[in-house]
Structure formats: C-alpha cells, structure tokens
Design an enzyme around this catalytic site. Structure first.
Site, PDB file in Angstrom:
ATOM      1  N   LYS A   1       0.849  -1.198   0.000  1.00  0.00           N
ATOM      2  CA  LYS A   1       0.000   0.000   0.000  1.00  0.00           C
ATOM      3  C   LYS A   1       0.885   1.249   0.000  1.00  0.00           C
ATOM      4  O   LYS A   1       1.527   1.566   0.991  1.00  0.00           O
ATOM      5  CB  LYS A   1      -0.931   0.051   1.211  1.00  0.00           C
ATOM      6  CG  LYS A   1      -2.033   1.082   0.948  1.00  0.00           C
ATOM      7  CD  LYS A   1      -2.631   1.705   2.160  1.00  0.00           C
ATOM      8  CE  LYS A   1      -1.865   2.864   2.733  1.00  0.00           C
ATOM      9  NZ  LYS A   1      -1.813   4.085   1.892  1.00  0.00           N
TER      10      LYS A   1
ATOM     11  N   GLU B   1       9.394   0.945  11.062  1.00  0.00           N
ATOM     12  CA  GLU B   1      10.489   1.882  10.763  1.00  0.00           C
ATOM     13  C   GLU B   1       9.886   3.276  10.865  1.00  0.00           C
ATOM     14  O   GLU B   1       9.160   3.706   9.970  1.00  0.00           O
ATOM     15  CB  GLU B   1      11.024   1.640   9.346  1.00  0.00           C
ATOM     16  CG  GLU B   1      11.584   0.253   9.103  1.00  0.00           C
ATOM     17  CD  GLU B   1      12.890   0.003   9.825  1.00  0.00           C
ATOM     18  OE1 GLU B   1      13.589   0.966  10.169  1.00  0.00           O
ATOM     19  OE2 GLU B   1      13.196  -1.176  10.065  1.00  0.00           O
TER      20      GLU B   1
ATOM     21  N   GLU C   1       9.666  15.752  15.463  1.00  0.00           N
ATOM     22  CA  GLU C   1      10.043  15.646  14.051  1.00  0.00           C
ATOM     23  C   GLU C   1       9.175  16.603  13.232  1.00  0.00           C
ATOM     24  O   GLU C   1       7.954  16.521  13.275  1.00  0.00           O
ATOM     25  CB  GLU C   1       9.821  14.210  13.570  1.00  0.00           C
ATOM     26  CG  GLU C   1      10.285  13.986  12.155  1.00  0.00           C
ATOM     27  CD  GLU C   1       9.978  12.573  11.657  1.00  0.00           C
ATOM     28  OE1 GLU C   1       8.832  12.122  11.822  1.00  0.00           O
ATOM     29  OE2 GLU C   1      10.889  11.931  11.101  1.00  0.00           O
TER      30      GLU C   1
HETATM   31  P1  NAD Z   1       2.270   8.342   7.926  1.00  0.00           P
HETATM   32  O1  NAD Z   1       2.505   7.557   9.150  1.00  0.00           O
HETATM   33  O2  NAD Z   1       1.263   9.415   7.934  1.00  0.00           O
HETATM   34  O3  NAD Z   1       1.850   7.372   6.727  1.00  0.00           O
HETATM   35  C1  NAD Z   1       2.649   6.279   6.332  1.00  0.00           C
HETATM   36  C2  NAD Z   1       1.780   5.270   5.606  1.00  0.00           C
HETATM   37  O4  NAD Z   1       0.825   4.755   6.518  1.00  0.00           O
HETATM   38  C3  NAD Z   1       0.975   5.830   4.430  1.00  0.00           C
HETATM   39  O5  NAD Z   1       0.942   4.858   3.409  1.00  0.00           O
HETATM   40  C4  NAD Z   1      -0.408   6.014   5.030  1.00  0.00           C
HETATM   41  O6  NAD Z   1      -1.439   5.940   4.071  1.00  0.00           O
HETATM   42  C5  NAD Z   1      -0.469   4.808   5.950  1.00  0.00           C
HETATM   43  N1  NAD Z   1      -1.441   4.927   7.045  1.00  0.00           N
HETATM   44  C6  NAD Z   1      -1.921   6.050   7.636  1.00  0.00           C
HETATM   45  N2  NAD Z   1      -2.809   5.727   8.598  1.00  0.00           N
HETATM   46  C7  NAD Z   1      -2.887   4.370   8.618  1.00  0.00           C
HETATM   47  C8  NAD Z   1      -3.624   3.443   9.408  1.00  0.00           C
HETATM   48  N3  NAD Z   1      -4.455   3.843  10.358  1.00  0.00           N
HETATM   49  N4  NAD Z   1      -3.444   2.124   9.177  1.00  0.00           N
HETATM   50  C9  NAD Z   1      -2.582   1.706   8.223  1.00  0.00           C
HETATM   51  N5  NAD Z   1      -1.877   2.536   7.434  1.00  0.00           N
HETATM   52  C10 NAD Z   1      -2.016   3.856   7.632  1.00  0.00           C
HETATM   53  O7  NAD Z   1       3.706   8.863   7.504  1.00  0.00           O
HETATM   54  P2  NAD Z   1       4.085   9.818   6.299  1.00  0.00           P
HETATM   55  O8  NAD Z   1       3.668  11.194   6.684  1.00  0.00           O
HETATM   56  O9  NAD Z   1       3.597   9.233   5.009  1.00  0.00           O
HETATM   57  O10 NAD Z   1       5.689   9.662   6.289  1.00  0.00           O
HETATM   58  C11 NAD Z   1       6.511  10.399   7.085  1.00  0.00           C
HETATM   59  C12 NAD Z   1       6.977   9.598   8.273  1.00  0.00           C
HETATM   60  O11 NAD Z   1       7.652   8.411   7.854  1.00  0.00           O
HETATM   61  C13 NAD Z   1       7.982  10.371   9.088  1.00  0.00           C
HETATM   62  O12 NAD Z   1       7.707  10.238  10.455  1.00  0.00           O
HETATM   63  C14 NAD Z   1       9.300   9.677   8.744  1.00  0.00           C
HETATM   64  O13 NAD Z   1      10.296   9.837   9.710  1.00  0.00           O
HETATM   65  C15 NAD Z   1       8.871   8.264   8.571  1.00  0.00           C
HETATM   66  N6  NAD Z   1       9.877   7.491   7.812  1.00  0.00           N
HETATM   67  C16 NAD Z   1      10.649   6.563   8.469  1.00  0.00           C
HETATM   68  C17 NAD Z   1      11.640   5.843   7.779  1.00  0.00           C
HETATM   69  C18 NAD Z   1      12.516   4.823   8.469  1.00  0.00           C
HETATM   70  O14 NAD Z   1      13.185   4.057   7.793  1.00  0.00           O
HETATM   71  N7  NAD Z   1      12.553   4.774   9.786  1.00  0.00           N
HETATM   72  C19 NAD Z   1      11.810   6.066   6.401  1.00  0.00           C
HETATM   73  C20 NAD Z   1      11.014   7.014   5.773  1.00  0.00           C
HETATM   74  C21 NAD Z   1      10.040   7.716   6.489  1.00  0.00           C
END
Ligand code: NAD
Length: 510
Positions: free
Chosen positions: A197, A272, A407
């Site tokens: 997804k 992650e 963050e």
């Molecule tokens: P997010 O948590 O808002 O969304 C991530 C994913 O989760 C998206 O595909 C979103 O549609 C999905 N999602 C949202 N709500 C959900 C739910 N209730 N159930 C299942 N899936 C759901 O994050 P974002 O804003 O897309 O990305 C930024 C974040 O990702 C930052 O915090 C960043 O640090 C983190 N990140 C971490 C790494 C790592 O390797 N540790 C790498 C890249 C990004």
C-alpha cells in the site's frame, strides 16, 4: 553519483537532466497479475506539489480489493513462489533490478511529478538504489544455509527458515520507489508474496512497479498493489487476518496504531518510524566537511528524510563561526523546479505538510529561538502554485522546546550549543526518538565513547547519511523496531522451524 548499490545521500553536484515525456496509465490496483478495471473504493486525486496541478486520479482499493489482493498473495506464497528453488527466485529479483534501471528515466519522471523531489537525485540515487536492493537480496539468497544444532544426544536437530506467507507493506511518501524496493526485495527473496500500500499522496511509481513485475514475468499474485488512504485501505490491510506480517514505514503516531491493530490478530510487525537525529560537531572536526554535510542532512529531499540530522549540536567554542558559515550556505541553496538540473531543494509534498512546517516555525519563534535564515515559503515565479520552503535555521534553541524535540519533516534546523562531551551526549539522547546520529571529531577515542553512549540505531562518524543494502538499520526507542538491510532483514522475513529427528530410536519418556 551512486555506486548503483546504495542511496548515498551526499550528492549535490550539477549534472545533466534528461527527462522522458510520460503518459501515466496505471491508475488502478494491481492484483493477481493484472490491473483492475475499477474498484469499490473512492478516487484519489494526485497532485504535483511543484506546480499544484492535478496529475491523476487513482482508483483506491476498497475492502473487497484488499481481500482479493491478500487472497492472490496467499495463493502465490503457498504455491510456486514459496516453493521455488532459491536460485530461480534470485533470477527474478535480478531481472526486476535490470528493469528498474532500464526504465529509470521514466520511473524517475513519474516519481518527480508525484513527489516534487529533484529529478536528478531520484534518477541517480533512488532508482539505482531501488535496483540495488533487489540485487543485494538476490545475492543473499545464495549465501543462506540451514543451521544444524547441537541438540539432545541421539537426535539430529536443525532449524529451517520458512517464509511468513503474505507480507503487508505500507510505505510513506518521502521515497516511494526506494522504500518499496527496500521492503519488497527482502520479503520476496525469502519466498513471501506481498501486498503493497503506497501513501495516498504518492501512488504512481508503486503502481508503475506492477508493469515491471509483468515484464519480469513474475508469477501472478506474488506482488499486489493497493493504492488508498491509510485510514481505509491501510487499516483494512493491517487488520486482515490473512496477512502474516506487516512491515510499516511512517510516523510514530500511525506506527502505534498499526502495531495495536495488527496485535488484535497477533500479526507480527516491523516498524520503521520517525527521527530527530543529532548531528554533533566537535571543535576538532573537519569543519568544512561538517558544514557541507550539516546543510545537506537537514534540507536534502526538502528535509523529508527520516534520518535527517535536524538537531545541530555544535561545540560552543566554534558554534557562532560554524553556524554563520552554515547560514551563508543555506541562503545559497537552490530551491525550485525539481526538473531543473541546478535545483537542490524541490517541493514539499503537500499543503498539509507545508502547514505543519509553518506551525513548527511559528512555534519556534514563540518559544524564543532565534530565526537565522528562512522561515517562509518560496514562490517560484514560473509555478506560483508550487509548494516550496526556504531552508530554515534556528539558533540558540533550548533543547527542551518543541522544535528541538519533535520531528518536523521539513527543511528546518535547530542549532544547540554544547560545552563538553557529556553534555553533548545527554542532549543527543534527550528526545523520544533514536533513529540516527552523526558525530564529527578527529579524536578516535571520543568517537568510540560517543558511539557507545548514543541511543540510536545508526551512528555515522565524520560523514552524512551513507547506506548500503548490506547494512542493517532500524530504530531505538520511538523510532521503531526491526531492521532493514543486511542478513538480519532477510531473516526477519522468515519464521524459524526447529526440527529434531530421533536417530537412535530411544524415546526418553518410555
Ligand atoms: P504516515 O505515518 O502518515 O503514513 C505512512 C503510511 O501509513 C501511508 O501509506 C499512510 O497511508 C499509511 N497509514 C496512515 N494511517 C494508517 C492506518 N491507520 N493504518 C494503516 N496505514 C495507515 O507517515 P508519512 O507522513 O507518510 O511519512 C513520514 C513519516 O515516515 C515520518 O515520520 C518519517 O520519519 C517516517 N519514515 C521513516 C523511515 C525509516 O526508515 N525509519 C523512512 C522514511 C520515512
């Protein structure tokens, strides 16, 4: 710039940009080896953040399509894919890697339109980096062996690794193609089938990956792609009882929810999550290199990097001089059209994210931090609807304040002076996150002491974010659990089965 095997983030040199004109055709879920005609879910509007223009409407996967995708993956995992000799699976992975490179310009163009990230970096780092993950895990397959264990005398004991089955993959919007590759290459190598997804903001390169799978001749159902909102499609996938493992990259907040929902089915999860990484500069460091790297780490990909060094801890004796140099460099960063070869910082992903950055910057001012540069949007005359933000540096930041603790995920840096090693270490660890840390010093003993004391899943000394698929990286504390990269990543995509064969015919309880 890349060695083809990693996404080495230290790269801001000019280069040629040759884009392809692309027609984006793949706008529906990819399930069981075909793109669906339509779905039960809503339409997702995809915006180019660099112009504000609508570039596509994608058909989101509703509950019915999620169930179909999980079923298709289960059949593939139980069937030919899961049972296939490793060398054959490896050949498929290598073919995918070749095709990613072959279609690199097209993929990079699509990703650039979808993310606003500079095209040159996507083409040179993300696409070749994505291919690198598939090649690496193909190599790993050739090295894996089952363990013979010293067990009960008279028994032949060993352990075998088996695939989990269906792996649900949820990715964020900051590096869609690269993160898709990182997660799916390991899962596929170990014989799992995947349901991916993508983030609602950036589904396009992931949908295009379905084409690559078709061209590679991958058996149907091995890779399934379900675009949709997190709250609907994502939740449905995480809670589906047919999913055997969920691997999630995203925010801490959603990570907690994913873990809790998966926990209802006792589905294991890999998380992650985010970071607020310290970039610690001691007075004895190579300050020229540290300054160039400090700039890069907080504003590359518009600061939307989980491991970004967004807290600059600088030794007080050099802090003013170092920060003056850094501010000077930040003011010269070229912000703008991501397709322009000279652009270093492209567009922020969405208006929502832009407002988040603005909220934090306003908070920083209220909290008494000194705004040294930036702090506002940049309006590109040729694309006034684009979402650009100037690299922003706050000086004299109190390490306890919100901008130093949370963050932001934008090009915003907090500078915090320190007086000695103990203070630097204490401040570095004093946040809920523990993803990465960077240390700049010429003192080897100090570097070792810092490595030992830092609570972070990754520590880099005298450099910026360097990575390779062979390096296992994960989070400490709120940055998550599980690792990606290395043999450990491959093994985490398997279950362990212990086997004991009685070879002497003696049964202890009889
Ligand atoms: P997010 O948590 O808002 O969304 C991530 C994913 O989760 C998206 O595909 C979103 O549609 C999905 N999602 C949202 N709500 C959900 C739910 N209730 N159930 C299942 N899936 C759901 O994050 P974002 O804003 O897309 O990305 C930024 C974040 O990702 C930052 O915090 C960043 O640090 C983190 N990140 C971490 C790494 C790592 O390797 N540790 C790498 C890249 C990004």
């Amino acid at each position: 710039m890349s060695d083809g095997d990693s996404r080495n983030l230290f790269s801001w040199e000019d280069g040629e940009v040759e884009t392809e004109r692309v027609e984006i055709k793949r706008l529906t879920p990819f399930i069981g080896g075909r793109y669906l005609e339509g779905t039960s879910g809503d339409g997702l509007t995809v915006i180019n953040p660099a112009t504000g223009a609508e570039i596509a409407v994608v058909a989101a996967a509703g509950p019915r399509e999620v169930a179909e995708a999980v079923e298709a993956a289960a059949q593939a995992a139980r069937g030919s894919w899961g049972l296939m000799p490793k060398s054959e699976r490896a050949a498929y992975l290598r073919r995918i890697a070749e095709l990613l490179v072959h279609h690199g310009a097209r993929l990079a163009t699509i990703e650039c339109l979808d993310t606003g990230h500079p095209f040159k970096e996507i083409r040179d780092l993300d696409v070749s980096g994505a291919a690198g993950w598939f090649n690496y895990f193909a190599d790993v397959l050739g090295t894996l062996r089952s363990d013979v264990i010293e067990g009960v005398p008279g028994y032949f004991s060993f352990a075998v690794r088996e695939p989990h089955g269906v792996v649900g993959i949820i990715i964020p919007w900051n590096f869609p193609l690269f993160l898709l590759a990182r997660k799916s290459a390991a899962a596929l190598a170990m014989g799992n089938a995947v349901v991916i997804k993508p983030a609602e903001e950036t589904p396009l390169s992931t949908l295009e990956f379905g084409e690559i799978c078709l061209e590679a001749g991958l058996p149907s159902g091995v890779v399934n792609i379900i675009p949709g909102e997190g709250e609907t499609t994502g939740r449905e996938l995480v809670g589906h009882p047919g999913v055997d493992l969920v691997t999630f990259t995203g925010s801490v907040e959603v990570g907690r929810e994913v873990a809790s929902r998966a926990g209802q089915n006792l589905t294991p999860v890999v998380l992650e999550l985010g970071g607020k990484s310290p970039n610690i500069v001691f007075a004895d460091a190579d300050l020229e290199a540290a300054c160039a790297s400090s700039l890069f780490t907080f504003c590359s990909n518009q600061g939307q990097v989980c491991t970004a060094g967004t807290r600059l801890l600088a030794e007080a004796s050099i802090c003013d001089r170092f920060v003056a140099d850094l501010v000077n460099r930040a003011q010269r960063v070229r912000v703008g059209d991501p397709f322009d070869e000279k652009t270093q910082v492209g567009a922020v992903i969405s208006e929502r994210q832009m407002e988040r950055i603005e909220r934090y910057v306003a908070l920083g001012r209220q909290e008494g931090a000194k705004l040294l540069t930036g702090g506002d949007r940049y309006i590109l005359p040729t694309a006034p609807g684009g979402l650009f933000y100037r690299p922003t540096v706050f000086g004299d930041v109190d390490p306890k304040t919100t901008i130093a603790q949370e963050e932001i995920f934008g090009p915003v840096l907090s500078v915090i002076p320190f007086h000695d090693e103990a203070e630097a270490l204490a401040m570095a660890n004093d946040v809920p996150y523990g993803l990465a840390a960077f240390v700049w010093t010429r003192d080897l003993s100090r570097a070792h002491r810092m490595i030992e004391g830092l609570q972070a899943g990754s520590v880099v000394v005298n450099s910026t974010n360097v990575g390779r698929p062979s390096i296992p990286i994960g989070g400490y504390k709120d940055s998550g659990f599980g690792v990606e990269g290395g043999i450990e990543h491959a093994l985490s995509m398997t279950k362990l089965k212990a086997v004991q064969i009685n070879i002497r015919g003696e049964i202890p309880i009889l």
